[in-house]
Design a protein around this motif. Structure first.
Motif, PDB file in Angstrom:
ATOM      1  N   TRP A  90      76.284  12.537  46.856  1.00  0.00           N
ATOM      2  CA  TRP A  90      74.938  13.126  46.769  1.00  0.00           C
ATOM      3  C   TRP A  90      74.937  14.300  45.782  1.00  0.00           C
ATOM      4  O   TRP A  90      74.048  14.423  44.947  1.00  0.00           O
ATOM      5  CB  TRP A  90      74.494  13.582  48.167  1.00  0.00           C
ATOM      6  CG  TRP A  90      73.139  14.207  48.184  1.00  0.00           C
ATOM      7  CD1 TRP A  90      71.943  13.547  48.158  1.00  0.00           C
ATOM      8  CD2 TRP A  90      72.831  15.606  48.232  1.00  0.00           C
ATOM      9  NE1 TRP A  90      70.905  14.460  48.172  1.00  0.00           N
ATOM     10  CE2 TRP A  90      71.422  15.726  48.217  1.00  0.00           C
ATOM     11  CE3 TRP A  90      73.596  16.756  48.290  1.00  0.00           C
ATOM     12  CZ2 TRP A  90      70.776  16.950  48.254  1.00  0.00           C
ATOM     13  CZ3 TRP A  90      72.953  17.985  48.322  1.00  0.00           C
ATOM     14  CH2 TRP A  90      71.547  18.067  48.304  1.00  0.00           C
ATOM     15  N   VAL A  91      75.985  15.139  45.870  1.00  0.00           N
ATOM     16  CA  VAL A  91      76.087  16.299  44.966  1.00  0.00           C
ATOM     17  C   VAL A  91      76.165  15.814  43.515  1.00  0.00           C
ATOM     18  O   VAL A  91      75.492  16.337  42.629  1.00  0.00           O
ATOM     19  CB  VAL A  91      77.319  17.179  45.330  1.00  0.00           C
ATOM     20  CG1 VAL A  91      77.627  18.189  44.226  1.00  0.00           C
ATOM     21  CG2 VAL A  91      77.068  17.918  46.638  1.00  0.00           C
ATOM     22  N   ARG A  92      76.984  14.772  43.279  1.00  0.00           N
ATOM     23  CA  ARG A  92      77.133  14.222  41.921  1.00  0.00           C
ATOM     24  C   ARG A  92      75.791  13.693  41.399  1.00  0.00           C
ATOM     25  O   ARG A  92      75.458  13.855  40.231  1.00  0.00           O
ATOM     26  CB  ARG A  92      78.142  13.077  41.925  1.00  0.00           C
ATOM     27  CG  ARG A  92      79.555  13.555  41.833  1.00  0.00           C
ATOM     28  CD  ARG A  92      80.454  12.475  41.243  1.00  0.00           C
ATOM     29  NE  ARG A  92      81.800  12.981  41.140  1.00  0.00           N
ATOM     30  CZ  ARG A  92      82.717  12.856  42.084  1.00  0.00           C
ATOM     31  NH1 ARG A  92      82.426  12.225  43.190  1.00  0.00           N
ATOM     32  NH2 ARG A  92      83.932  13.352  41.925  1.00  0.00           N
ATOM     33  N   GLN A  93      75.057  13.036  42.301  1.00  0.00           N
ATOM     34  CA  GLN A  93      73.773  12.447  41.900  1.00  0.00           C
ATOM     35  C   GLN A  93      72.762  13.523  41.491  1.00  0.00           C
ATOM     36  O   GLN A  93      71.891  13.306  40.677  1.00  0.00           O
ATOM     37  CB  GLN A  93      73.174  11.616  43.047  1.00  0.00           C
ATOM     38  CG  GLN A  93      73.948  10.350  43.361  1.00  0.00           C
ATOM     39  CD  GLN A  93      73.916   9.354  42.218  1.00  0.00           C
ATOM     40  OE1 GLN A  93      72.862   9.003  41.718  1.00  0.00           O
ATOM     41  NE2 GLN A  93      75.086   8.893  41.786  1.00  0.00           N
ATOM     42  N   LYS A  94      72.898  14.723  42.091  1.00  0.00           N
ATOM     43  CA  LYS A  94      71.925  15.787  41.838  1.00  0.00           C
ATOM     44  C   LYS A  94      72.383  16.773  40.748  1.00  0.00           C
ATOM     45  O   LYS A  94      71.634  17.671  40.384  1.00  0.00           O
ATOM     46  CB  LYS A  94      71.664  16.579  43.146  1.00  0.00           C
ATOM     47  CG  LYS A  94      71.017  15.753  44.238  1.00  0.00           C
ATOM     48  CD  LYS A  94      69.549  15.494  43.940  1.00  0.00           C
ATOM     49  CE  LYS A  94      68.988  14.399  44.842  1.00  0.00           C
ATOM     50  NZ  LYS A  94      67.684  13.899  44.405  1.00  0.00           N
ATOM     51  N   GLN A  95      73.625  16.589  40.276  1.00  0.00           N
ATOM     52  CA  GLN A  95      74.192  17.532  39.302  1.00  0.00           C
ATOM     53  C   GLN A  95      73.364  17.665  38.025  1.00  0.00           C
ATOM     54  O   GLN A  95      73.297  18.738  37.435  1.00  0.00           O
ATOM     55  CB  GLN A  95      75.610  17.092  38.929  1.00  0.00           C
ATOM     56  CG  GLN A  95      76.686  17.890  39.624  1.00  0.00           C
ATOM     57  CD  GLN A  95      78.058  17.325  39.364  1.00  0.00           C
ATOM     58  OE1 GLN A  95      78.217  16.279  38.731  1.00  0.00           O
ATOM     59  NE2 GLN A  95      79.068  18.009  39.854  1.00  0.00           N
ATOM     60  N   MET A 109      77.406  17.217  25.912  1.00  0.00           N
ATOM     61  CA  MET A 109      75.946  17.355  25.781  1.00  0.00           C
ATOM     62  C   MET A 109      75.281  15.984  25.887  1.00  0.00           C
ATOM     63  O   MET A 109      74.277  15.825  26.585  1.00  0.00           O
ATOM     64  CB  MET A 109      75.601  17.955  24.414  1.00  0.00           C
ATOM     65  CG  MET A 109      75.832  19.435  24.299  1.00  0.00           C
ATOM     66  SD  MET A 109      75.550  19.919  22.578  1.00  0.00           S
ATOM     67  CE  MET A 109      75.760  21.679  22.705  1.00  0.00           C
ATOM     68  N   SER A 110      75.854  15.005  25.199  1.00  0.00           N
ATOM     69  CA  SER A 110      75.282  13.646  25.210  1.00  0.00           C
ATOM     70  C   SER A 110      75.260  13.085  26.622  1.00  0.00           C
ATOM     71  O   SER A 110      74.262  12.487  27.050  1.00  0.00           O
ATOM     72  CB  SER A 110      76.097  12.714  24.318  1.00  0.00           C
ATOM     73  OG  SER A 110      76.185  13.240  23.040  1.00  0.00           O
ATOM     74  N   LEU A 111      76.372  13.303  27.325  1.00  0.00           N
ATOM     75  CA  LEU A 111      76.461  12.796  28.702  1.00  0.00           C
ATOM     76  C   LEU A 111      75.430  13.499  29.584  1.00  0.00           C
ATOM     77  O   LEU A 111      74.747  12.850  30.391  1.00  0.00           O
ATOM     78  CB  LEU A 111      77.885  13.009  29.240  1.00  0.00           C
ATOM     79  CG  LEU A 111      78.176  12.436  30.615  1.00  0.00           C
ATOM     80  CD1 LEU A 111      78.025  10.920  30.633  1.00  0.00           C
ATOM     81  CD2 LEU A 111      79.587  12.799  31.069  1.00  0.00           C
ATOM     82  N   ALA A 112      75.304  14.820  29.389  1.00  0.00           N
ATOM     83  CA  ALA A 112      74.331  15.594  30.187  1.00  0.00           C
ATOM     84  C   ALA A 112      72.904  15.131  29.877  1.00  0.00           C
ATOM     85  O   ALA A 112      72.081  14.978  30.790  1.00  0.00           O
ATOM     86  CB  ALA A 112      74.480  17.075  29.898  1.00  0.00           C
ATOM     87  N   VAL A 113      72.621  14.883  28.595  1.00  0.00           N
ATOM     88  CA  VAL A 113      71.285  14.413  28.201  1.00  0.00           C
ATOM     89  C   VAL A 113      71.017  13.044  28.825  1.00  0.00           C
ATOM     90  O   VAL A 113      69.939  12.794  29.378  1.00  0.00           O
ATOM     91  CB  VAL A 113      71.156  14.355  26.657  1.00  0.00           C
ATOM     92  CG1 VAL A 113      69.925  13.565  26.236  1.00  0.00           C
ATOM     93  CG2 VAL A 113      71.100  15.760  26.066  1.00  0.00           C
ATOM     94  N   TRP A 114      72.020  12.179  28.767  1.00  0.00           N
ATOM     95  CA  TRP A 114      71.880  10.824  29.337  1.00  0.00           C
ATOM     96  C   TRP A 114      71.569  10.917  30.834  1.00  0.00           C
ATOM     97  O   TRP A 114      70.625  10.306  31.327  1.00  0.00           O
ATOM     98  CB  TRP A 114      73.174  10.024  29.103  1.00  0.00           C
ATOM     99  CG  TRP A 114      73.038   8.541  29.361  1.00  0.00           C
ATOM    100  CD1 TRP A 114      72.389   7.960  30.406  1.00  0.00           C
ATOM    101  CD2 TRP A 114      73.545   7.478  28.556  1.00  0.00           C
ATOM    102  NE1 TRP A 114      72.462   6.594  30.320  1.00  0.00           N
ATOM    103  CE2 TRP A 114      73.170   6.267  29.189  1.00  0.00           C
ATOM    104  CE3 TRP A 114      74.292   7.414  27.395  1.00  0.00           C
ATOM    105  CZ2 TRP A 114      73.521   5.021  28.672  1.00  0.00           C
ATOM    106  CZ3 TRP A 114      74.634   6.170  26.887  1.00  0.00           C
ATOM    107  CH2 TRP A 114      74.243   4.989  27.514  1.00  0.00           C
ATOM    108  N   ARG A 115      72.398  11.695  31.540  1.00  0.00           N
ATOM    109  CA  ARG A 115      72.224  11.808  32.995  1.00  0.00           C
ATOM    110  C   ARG A 115      70.888  12.454  33.344  1.00  0.00           C
ATOM    111  O   ARG A 115      70.220  12.047  34.295  1.00  0.00           O
ATOM    112  CB  ARG A 115      73.374  12.609  33.602  1.00  0.00           C
ATOM    113  CG  ARG A 115      74.709  11.892  33.466  1.00  0.00           C
ATOM    114  CD  ARG A 115      75.793  12.633  34.184  1.00  0.00           C
ATOM    115  NE  ARG A 115      75.639  12.541  35.623  1.00  0.00           N
ATOM    116  CZ  ARG A 115      76.143  13.394  36.492  1.00  0.00           C
ATOM    117  NH1 ARG A 115      76.818  14.422  36.064  1.00  0.00           N
ATOM    118  NH2 ARG A 115      75.965  13.232  37.776  1.00  0.00           N
TER     119      ARG A 115
END
Lengths: 222, 175
Positions: free
Chosen positions: A124-129, B39-45
């Motif tokens: 859940w934490v990973r999903q909300k990161q 950054m790319s991974l963060a933008v994707w997520r």
């Protein structure tokens, strides 16, 4: 008549002062406009230089690496969750199908939900990161500061937990040494646990000492 | 699948923007590459998460560019915090000119030198000044910058003014 002349001359003087002030104002406006133009010119130059300094990026490779990193992240989350569920299932199987003593039964009953709950919480934490990264920078920095404080708090709780366990072990060791003269076994256990307590204590003290400067560094970024 | 293609397009389009932001915060080329990937991974997520979550994400943003820049800046600041903690953050301001897009182009050497000087100068600014100036140089308005940083527009104006003064001084000192 003389009063009128005097008034007229004062009016003229005032008019001339006004003109002078107006011309000074115009001059200052022109100066500020020139200054503004220079600033705009400088900004335009910097903007162009900034774009020119763009490091080269292999976008295809970047997308490929990002995809792979994303897959690994998802896999890690899923493995943690599955492992937690598997341990809980194993505990449940023992409780349901194995002949256990009352003490073992109670122990496994208590242990059963913990790994699954921990795995689910981690997932859940990973999903909300991702949400943290979409905050504005000030909120993100406040979040980071809070995270550092919480980290110290967790280490403090861990230290107290370790100390409590060590005290329990000491009591058992004293009892066993006095009653059964089992010095080597209990002495070794006590020594190993003392090392653990010492490491946790050192880590906590280090984090506590570093916290003010870490918080101050983040404050400087605000 | 459609969403994946959309995100891939987004990353291709904004990779230079992320690379510039990364270069503003990190001088070391290999760490810069790592940061661009983070950054790319963060933008994707964030894009993926925002698509699922109607309450937050980029829907409230003025543009996708603002959203990407905000996520990239957050990641960059995060990177600086981590590097500070590892005490490995380099302040030498070295810049590898062989990795700039202008290296392969026909632009003249003076232009490239100016660009390097600017990046080196930017990296010498305090983070809060570096951020506003980098965003301003990207073409964002003061209001957009204020929203991205979570500060008042008047504070942005003050920071911009001080950042420009400091950068001018730094650029004048550079050989």
């Amino acid at each position: 008549m003389s009063d009128n002349k005097k008034a007229l001359s004062e009016d003229k003087k005032a008019l001339s002062d006004n003109k002078k002030a107006l011309s000074e104002e115009k001059l200052s406006m022109a100066e500020s406009s020139t200054q503004m133009n220079e600033l705009d010119k400088q900004l335009a130059q910097w903007q162009s230089a900034y774009k020119d300094a763009t490091p080269s990026v292999d976008t295809d490779a970047l997308i490929k690496e990002t995809k792979s990193a994303r897959f690994k992240l998802k896999l890690k989350g899923a493995v943690d969750l599955v492992l937690g569920l598997a341990v809980s299932m194993w505990c449940l199987t023992l409780v349901l199908f194995e002949p256990l003593s009352t003490y073992q039964f109670l122990l496994f009953i208590v242990l059963t939900p913990i790994p699954a709950a921990f795995g689910a919480w981690g997932y859940w934490v990973r999903q909300k990161q991702w949400k943290v990264q979409t905050l504005d920078v000030q909120s993100m920095l406040a979040f980071k500061q809070n995270q550092l404080k919480q980290q110290l708090h967790y280490w403090k709780i861990s230290l107290y937990g370790c100390l409590a366990l060590w005290c329990g072990l000491l009591a058992l060791a004293v009892f066993n040494v006095l009653m059964f003269n089992a010095f080597t076994l209990w002495g070794t256990q006590l020594l190993i646990n003392s090392v653990v307590v010492f490491i946790v204590y050192r880590r906590y003290k280090k984090l506590a000492a570093d916290l003010p400067s870490a918080l101050a560094k983040i404050d400087d970024m605000k | 699948m459609k969403e994946t293609i959309q995100i891939e397009k987004l990353l291709s389009e904004y990779a230079p923007l992320m690379a510039r932001i990364a270069a503003t915060f990190e001088a070391n080329k290999s760490l810069q590459d790592e940061l661009i990937q983070e950054m790319s991974l963060a933008v994707w997520r964030a894009f993926e998460g925002a698509s699922k979550d109607s309450d937050s994400g980029f829907r409230g943003e003025a543009s996708v560019k603002t959203f990407v820049a905000k996520v990239a800046h957050n990641k960059a600041v995060d990177h600086v915090i981590k590097e500070q903690r590892r005490q490995e953050f380099t302040h030498d301001g070295e810049f590898d000119s062989s990795h700039t897009t202008s290296a392969s182009s026909s632009r003249d050497a003076t232009l490239q030198e100016n660009a390097m000087d600017l990046m080196t100068g930017l990296r010498q600014l305090e983070i809060k000044y570096r951020q506003v100036l980098a965003l301003l140089l990207e073409g964002f308005s003061q209001l957009e910058i204020a929203n991205m940083l979570g500060i008042k527009e008047s504070a942005v104006a003050k920071r911009v003014s001080r950042a420009r003064q400091q950068l001018t001084q730094i650029m004048e000192q550079q050989p």
